[in-house]
Design an enzyme around this catalytic site. Structure first.
Site, short mmCIF file in Angstrom:
data_model
loop_
_atom_site.label_atom_id
_atom_site.label_comp_id
_atom_site.label_asym_id
_atom_site.label_seq_id
_atom_site.Cartn_x
_atom_site.Cartn_y
_atom_site.Cartn_z
N SER A 240 4.37 -12.97 13.06
CA SER A 240 5.80 -13.23 12.51
C SER A 240 6.63 -11.95 12.50
O SER A 240 7.77 -12.03 12.57
CB SER A 240 5.70 -13.93 11.30
N ASP B 53 13.88 -20.64 10.59
CA ASP B 53 12.75 -20.27 9.68
C ASP B 53 12.88 -20.92 8.42
O ASP B 53 13.56 -22.10 8.52
CB ASP B 53 12.98 -18.53 9.59
N HIS C 168 9.85 -15.70 4.00
CA HIS C 168 9.64 -15.52 5.35
C HIS C 168 10.84 -15.28 6.06
O HIS C 168 10.79 -14.28 6.85
CB HIS C 168 8.58 -16.67 5.97
N ASP D 139 3.26 -12.28 26.53
CA ASP D 139 4.41 -11.51 27.35
C ASP D 139 4.38 -10.23 26.90
O ASP D 139 4.72 -9.19 27.87
CB ASP D 139 5.68 -12.30 27.24
N ASP E 129 0.84 -1.26 0.05
CA ASP E 129 -0.12 -0.06 0.20
C ASP E 129 0.85 1.18 -0.07
O ASP E 129 2.17 1.29 -0.17
CB ASP E 129 -0.91 -0.01 1.13
N ASN F 263 -1.68 -16.41 14.48
CA ASN F 263 -2.62 -15.32 13.45
C ASN F 263 -3.86 -15.83 13.37
O ASN F 263 -4.58 -15.27 12.42
CB ASN F 263 -1.73 -15.04 12.21
#
Length: 464
Positions: free
Chosen positions: A386, A199, A232, A362, A164, A324
C-alpha cells in the site's frame, strides 16, 4: 533501454542519516510546540507522542479475523493460506439493459429482499431467505442479466510499521533512492494534474494535506465528507502529495499536483467491490488523471473489472498494490492488465518479505517503514505494498506534469522501460520491470514519444 544499477542503499542510508542536521517534522524556532525538542541547528522536531504508533501486522490480522468469524460473511479459500470474503445473502447483478420498475419489483418479491444500492445498470440485491450461491443461480436463469457475482470485500494492503530511529530522526530514505530529487529538476508537478486516492478517505484538516486537496466524494455516505477515520488513505495521500518545502511534516513526490479523496472503505479498513468500482467511476468522471488503489482481494470481480476498463478507456493511469501475504496468488485489481501492479522493496533493494510476487507484477517501489501523514493530523511510518503503490502513482503524476499529452499506455511504458533492473535480468516475478527511477522516467517523458497504432496498442496491452 533499461540499465542495471548496483545500489548501495544501506551505505547511503547511514551516510545520509549522519549528514541530516534537521528534520521534516519542523516548526519555526520561535513557535514552541508542546512535546517538541530543538536540535543544535535550531530546528524543532516533534517528539514521539505526536507520532501515531501503529502496528499494522496486528491490525491486518484483526481485520481478517473479524471477517473470518463475522456472521453474514463467507470465505473463499484459494489455497491453504490465501482467502477472500463476500457478504452472505447479497449479490451484485449487472443487467443487459436498465431494468424497469416492474422487473425490480418482481425480483425483490422472488428473492424476498430489496435493492441495497445501484450504479447505472449494476445493482446490489439482498435476500432474507436466499444464500448468495442460490441468488446467483436465480439471476443466471433470468433473461436480462449480463452477469451476477458475490458482493466481494476488499482490504487495505499494509503491514507492520513501528516508529523506529529512521522515522524518529525524520529521514525519508524512500525518495532519494528512486531518483526523486534529480527528477524534481525536470518537474515538481503541475496543480492541474489530479490523483484520486480511492481508499479510507483523507484527513481533510491535516496541515500537510489541506492545501493539496480538490473536491472529493464519500461513496459510503454521499452526504458526508470523504474524511479519513482509519489513517490508511491519509498515509497514501501524503506519500504522493504531502506539502513540500514548507518546514513541516514530510515531503511528497509531487510539490503541486492535487489529491482527490474518494472514501470507499470504512473505519475498519475494508470495502466492497461495488463501492470501490463506484469510487473509480466517480473519480474518472470528475477529472482524475491518476488513480491509486492501495487495496485488493484474491477474487476477480466483473463489476471492478468494468470500472477499471472504463478508467483505462478514459486515459486514466491506475496503480494498485500487489498485496502483503508473500504469496504468488494474483490479487485484484492489481492483476488486471490495465493496472500497474506494484511490489514493495526494502532499503537494501530486496523484495520485502511480505510483498506478493508473480507474473502479474509490473514494477517495484519502496514499501518498508515509509514516513508519511496520518489521520488526526499525525504522522506515522508504515510498511506495505500500500505504501509502495503511491510512489508509482506519484511518478505517473509527475510524468503527466512533464508531458500532459501522453496516453496512459505511454505513461505505463515509460515507467516500466526506465526502471532500474533488479533481480534476474529483465522482467521477473519479484520486481516486475524493476525499481522505479523518477529521474530517468521524467527525462524520457520530455522526449517526443512515438505514435502507437491501434494494432500496437492491442499488442502492448496483451504483452503487459
Amino acid at each position: 533501454m533499461r540499465r542495471t544499477k548496483v545500489i548501495f542503499l544501506g551505505s547511503a542510508l547511514i551516510l545520509l542519516l549522519a549528514l541530516t542536521a534537521g528534520g521534516v517534522f519542523r516548526n519555526d524556532a520561535d513557535q514552541k510546540e508542546p512535546g517538541a525538542r530543538t536540535h543544535s541547528s535550531g530546528q524543532q522536531v516533534m517528539m514521539a507522542r505526536s507520532m501515531a504508533k501503529v502496528n499494522n501486522v496486528k491490525m491486518g490480522e484483526k481485520i481478517k479475523n473479524q471477517l473470518d468469524t463475522q456472521e453474514e460473511v463467507t470465505l473463499i479459500f484459494h489455497n491453504k493460506k490465501d482467502t477472500s470474503h463476500y457478504y452472505d445473502h447479497e449479490a451484485t447483478v449487472d443487467f443487459v439493459k436498465e431494468p424497469s420498475v416492474e422487473e425490480i419489483d418482481e425480483i425483490t418479491r422472488d428473492i424476498k429482499g430489496w435493492v441495497i444500492k445501484h450504479l447505472n445498470s449494476i445493482y446490489i440485491f439482498r435476500s432474507t431467505v436466499m444464500e448468495t450461491p442460490e441468488m446467483i443461480e436465480y439471476f443466471n436463469q433470468r433473461k436480462n442479466i449480463e452477469y451476477s457475482e458475490p458482493n466481494f470485500i476488499l482490504m487495505q494492503n499494509e503491514v507492520n510499521g513501528p516508529n523506529d530511529l529512521l522515522y524518529q530522526e525524520n529521514y525519508q530514505w524512500n525518495l532519494p533512492v528512486i531518483g526523486t530529487e534529480q527528477g524534481w529538476m525536470v518537474t515538481r508537478g503541475n496543480e492541474e494534474i489530479e490523483i484520486a486516492i480511492v481508499d479510507t478517505g483523507v484527513d481533510l484538516d491535516h496541515p500537510d494535506l489541506r492545501n493539496r486537496l480538490v473536491k472529493g466524494y464519500n461513496v459510503i455516505d454521499d452526504k458526508a465528507e470523504p474524511d479519513d477515520d482509519n489513517g490508511h488513505g491519509t498515509h497514501v495521500a501524503g506519500i504522493i502529495a504531502s506539502e513540500t518545502d514548507n518546514n513541516e511534516g514530510v515531503a511528497g513526490m509531487t510539490w503541486f499536483s492535487k489529491i482527490m479523496p474518494v472514501k470507499a472503505m470504512g473505519a475498519k479498513g475494508y470495502g466492497t467491490t461495488f463501492d470501490i468500482a463506484k469510487g473509480i467511476v466517480w473519480a474518472v468522471d470528475h477529472g482524475a488523471d491518476v488513480i491509486n488503489l492501495s487495496l485488493g482481494n484474491y477474487q476477480p470481480s466483473k463489476v471492478l473489472e468494468e470500472a477499471v476498463r472504463y478508467a483505462y478507456k478514459k486515459n486514466v493511469v491506475m496503480v494498485s498494490a500487489a498485496g502483503n501475504d508473500g504469496s504468488d496468488q494474483p490479487t485484484y485489481p492489481s492483476a488486471y492488465p490495465e493496472v500497474l501492479s506494484v511490489a514493495a522493496v526494502d532499503y537494501n533493494g530486496n523484495r520485502a518479505s511480505f510483498s506478493n510476487y508473480g507474473d502479474y507484477i509490473d514494477i517495484a517501489a519502496p514499501g518498508v517503514y515509509i514516513p508519511s501523514t496520518y489521520f488526526n493530523e499525525q504522522y506515522a511510518a508504515l510498511s506495505g505494498t500500500s505504501m509502495a503503490a503511491p510512489h508509482v502513482a506519484g511518478l505517473a503524476a509527475l510524468i503527466k506534469s512533464a508531458n500532459p499529452d501522453l496516453k496512459s499506455s505511454q505513461v505505463i511504458r515509460i515507467i516500466e522501460n526506465s526502471a532500474i533492473d533488479l533481480g534476474e535480468q529483465g522482467k521477473d516475478i519479484n520486481y516486475g520491470n524493476g525499481l522505479i527511477d523518477v529521474n530517468s522516467a521524467l527525462q524520457e517523458a520530455t522526449k517526443k514519444q512515438p505514435n502507437i497504432s491501434n494494432q500496437e496498442k492491442s499488442l502492448f496491452d496483451w504483452l503487459k
